[in-house]
Design a protein around this motif. Structure first.
Motif, PDB file in Angstrom:
ATOM      1  N   ILE A  10       0.862  -1.185   0.000  1.00 54.05           N
ATOM      2  CA  ILE A  10       0.000   0.000   0.000  1.00 54.05           C
ATOM      3  C   ILE A  10       0.893   1.227   0.000  1.00 54.05           C
ATOM      4  O   ILE A  10       1.806   1.343   0.808  1.00 54.05           O
ATOM      5  CB  ILE A  10      -0.919   0.011   1.231  1.00 54.05           C
ATOM      6  CG1 ILE A  10      -1.857  -1.188   1.187  1.00 54.05           C
ATOM      7  CG2 ILE A  10      -1.707   1.311   1.301  1.00 54.05           C
ATOM      8  CD1 ILE A  10      -2.742  -1.305   2.402  1.00 54.05           C
ATOM      9  N   ARG A  11       0.625   2.123  -0.944  1.00 52.24           N
ATOM     10  CA  ARG A  11       1.358   3.386  -1.008  1.00 52.24           C
ATOM     11  C   ARG A  11       0.346   4.512  -0.982  1.00 52.24           C
ATOM     12  O   ARG A  11      -0.596   4.525  -1.764  1.00 52.24           O
ATOM     13  CB  ARG A  11       2.188   3.494  -2.275  1.00 52.24           C
ATOM     14  CG  ARG A  11       3.013   4.763  -2.281  1.00 52.24           C
ATOM     15  CD  ARG A  11       3.774   4.983  -3.561  1.00 52.24           C
ATOM     16  NE  ARG A  11       4.542   6.191  -3.525  1.00 52.24           N
ATOM     17  CZ  ARG A  11       4.051   7.418  -3.656  1.00 52.24           C
ATOM     18  NH1 ARG A  11       2.768   7.608  -3.788  1.00 52.24           N
ATOM     19  NH2 ARG A  11       4.837   8.469  -3.632  1.00 52.24           N
ATOM     20  N   PHE A  12       0.524   5.427  -0.062  1.00 52.12           N
ATOM     21  CA  PHE A  12      -0.367   6.566   0.047  1.00 52.12           C
ATOM     22  C   PHE A  12       0.165   7.716  -0.782  1.00 52.12           C
ATOM     23  O   PHE A  12       1.375   7.934  -0.851  1.00 52.12           O
ATOM     24  CB  PHE A  12      -0.483   7.023   1.510  1.00 52.12           C
ATOM     25  CG  PHE A  12      -1.053   5.971   2.413  1.00 52.12           C
ATOM     26  CD1 PHE A  12      -2.373   5.586   2.306  1.00 52.12           C
ATOM     27  CD2 PHE A  12      -0.253   5.369   3.368  1.00 52.12           C
ATOM     28  CE1 PHE A  12      -2.903   4.613   3.131  1.00 52.12           C
ATOM     29  CE2 PHE A  12      -0.780   4.405   4.206  1.00 52.12           C
ATOM     30  CZ  PHE A  12      -2.099   4.022   4.085  1.00 52.12           C
ATOM     31  N   ALA A  13      -0.737   8.457  -1.402  1.00 57.40           N
ATOM     32  CA  ALA A  13      -0.352   9.655  -2.134  1.00 57.40           C
ATOM     33  C   ALA A  13       0.211  10.671  -1.143  1.00 57.40           C
ATOM     34  O   ALA A  13      -0.189  10.714   0.025  1.00 57.40           O
ATOM     35  CB  ALA A  13      -1.559  10.241  -2.863  1.00 57.40           C
ATOM     36  N   ILE A  38      -6.831  -0.288   6.271  1.00 60.72           N
ATOM     37  CA  ILE A  38      -5.526  -0.708   5.748  1.00 60.72           C
ATOM     38  C   ILE A  38      -5.359  -2.214   5.890  1.00 60.72           C
ATOM     39  O   ILE A  38      -4.919  -2.889   4.963  1.00 60.72           O
ATOM     40  CB  ILE A  38      -4.390   0.054   6.472  1.00 60.72           C
ATOM     41  CG1 ILE A  38      -4.451   1.547   6.116  1.00 60.72           C
ATOM     42  CG2 ILE A  38      -3.030  -0.529   6.124  1.00 60.72           C
ATOM     43  CD1 ILE A  38      -3.586   2.418   6.989  1.00 60.72           C
ATOM     44  N   GLU A  39      -5.751  -2.748   7.037  1.00 60.43           N
ATOM     45  CA  GLU A  39      -5.632  -4.191   7.272  1.00 60.43           C
ATOM     46  C   GLU A  39      -6.527  -4.996   6.326  1.00 60.43           C
ATOM     47  O   GLU A  39      -6.117  -6.049   5.828  1.00 60.43           O
ATOM     48  CB  GLU A  39      -5.962  -4.509   8.727  1.00 60.43           C
ATOM     49  CG  GLU A  39      -4.897  -4.009   9.692  1.00 60.43           C
ATOM     50  CD  GLU A  39      -5.297  -4.117  11.149  1.00 60.43           C
ATOM     51  OE1 GLU A  39      -6.417  -4.585  11.446  1.00 60.43           O
ATOM     52  OE2 GLU A  39      -4.488  -3.724  11.999  1.00 60.43           O
ATOM     53  N   GLN A  40      -7.731  -4.496   6.043  1.00 62.04           N
ATOM     54  CA  GLN A  40      -8.615  -5.193   5.105  1.00 62.04           C
ATOM     55  C   GLN A  40      -8.011  -5.226   3.707  1.00 62.04           C
ATOM     56  O   GLN A  40      -8.056  -6.246   3.027  1.00 62.04           O
ATOM     57  CB  GLN A  40      -9.983  -4.518   5.050  1.00 62.04           C
ATOM     58  CG  GLN A  40     -10.865  -4.837   6.214  1.00 62.04           C
ATOM     59  CD  GLN A  40     -12.251  -4.251   6.040  1.00 62.04           C
ATOM     60  OE1 GLN A  40     -12.480  -3.386   5.193  1.00 62.04           O
ATOM     61  NE2 GLN A  40     -13.177  -4.718   6.851  1.00 62.04           N
ATOM     62  N   ILE A  41      -7.454  -4.119   3.286  1.00 62.12           N
ATOM     63  CA  ILE A  41      -6.858  -4.054   1.948  1.00 62.12           C
ATOM     64  C   ILE A  41      -5.636  -4.967   1.875  1.00 62.12           C
ATOM     65  O   ILE A  41      -5.448  -5.681   0.891  1.00 62.12           O
ATOM     66  CB  ILE A  41      -6.504  -2.598   1.581  1.00 62.12           C
ATOM     67  CG1 ILE A  41      -7.798  -1.786   1.435  1.00 62.12           C
ATOM     68  CG2 ILE A  41      -5.687  -2.542   0.297  1.00 62.12           C
ATOM     69  CD1 ILE A  41      -7.589  -0.302   1.308  1.00 62.12           C
ATOM     70  N   ILE A  59      -3.767  -0.773  -8.400  1.00 63.59           N
ATOM     71  CA  ILE A  59      -5.180  -0.654  -8.060  1.00 63.59           C
ATOM     72  C   ILE A  59      -5.300   0.559  -7.154  1.00 63.59           C
ATOM     73  O   ILE A  59      -4.640   0.642  -6.119  1.00 63.59           O
ATOM     74  CB  ILE A  59      -5.695  -1.910  -7.334  1.00 63.59           C
ATOM     75  CG1 ILE A  59      -5.604  -3.120  -8.246  1.00 63.59           C
ATOM     76  CG2 ILE A  59      -7.126  -1.695  -6.853  1.00 63.59           C
ATOM     77  CD1 ILE A  59      -5.953  -4.430  -7.559  1.00 63.59           C
ATOM     78  N   ILE A  60      -6.132   1.504  -7.557  1.00 60.92           N
ATOM     79  CA  ILE A  60      -6.348   2.702  -6.763  1.00 60.92           C
ATOM     80  C   ILE A  60      -7.767   2.627  -6.213  1.00 60.92           C
ATOM     81  O   ILE A  60      -8.719   2.422  -6.967  1.00 60.92           O
ATOM     82  CB  ILE A  60      -6.148   3.978  -7.594  1.00 60.92           C
ATOM     83  CG1 ILE A  60      -4.696   4.034  -8.072  1.00 60.92           C
ATOM     84  CG2 ILE A  60      -6.517   5.215  -6.788  1.00 60.92           C
ATOM     85  CD1 ILE A  60      -4.378   5.211  -8.941  1.00 60.92           C
ATOM     86  N   LEU A  61      -7.890   2.790  -4.902  1.00 56.98           N
ATOM     87  CA  LEU A  61      -9.179   2.687  -4.241  1.00 56.98           C
ATOM     88  C   LEU A  61      -9.565   4.001  -3.585  1.00 56.98           C
ATOM     89  O   LEU A  61      -8.715   4.713  -3.049  1.00 56.98           O
ATOM     90  CB  LEU A  61      -9.139   1.597  -3.163  1.00 56.98           C
ATOM     91  CG  LEU A  61      -8.803   0.200  -3.647  1.00 56.98           C
ATOM     92  CD1 LEU A  61      -8.572  -0.719  -2.463  1.00 56.98           C
ATOM     93  CD2 LEU A  61      -9.912  -0.339  -4.521  1.00 56.98           C
TER      94      LEU A  61
END
Length: 79
Positions: A10-13, A38-41, A59-61
């Motif tokens: 996971i990478r945050f903008a 975050i844990e679900q993703i 994948i961007i959510l």
């Protein structure tokens, strides 16, 4: 191992990180509110809306997270 799940990164903008930092001053529990999402993703449960157009590599959510610090609740209109 063919059955082993691929690790999810996971990478945050940068804007998102700056906004969380600023919001944390007002909403003290924002980081705790984000953690379950975050844990679900990371577990592979892609919740929220997927933003198209990034190809197959990313994948961007877009996910809404409940603010447990706020005392306001959404009021539903009754027709």
């Amino acid at each position: 191992m063919p059955n082993e799940a691929e690790a999810i990164t996971i990478r945050f903008a940068d804007d998102f990180e700056a906004n969380v930092y600023a919001l944390a001053k007002r909403y003290r529990s924002i980081r705790n509110d984000l953690q379950p999402v975050i844990e679900q993703i990371q577990a592979g449960n892609f919740i929220g809306d997927r933003i198209p157009g990034m190809g197959e590599d990313y994948i961007i959510l877009k996910v809404r997270v409940k603010n447990s610090t706020s005392k306001k609740e959404k009021v539903q209109d009754i027709a």
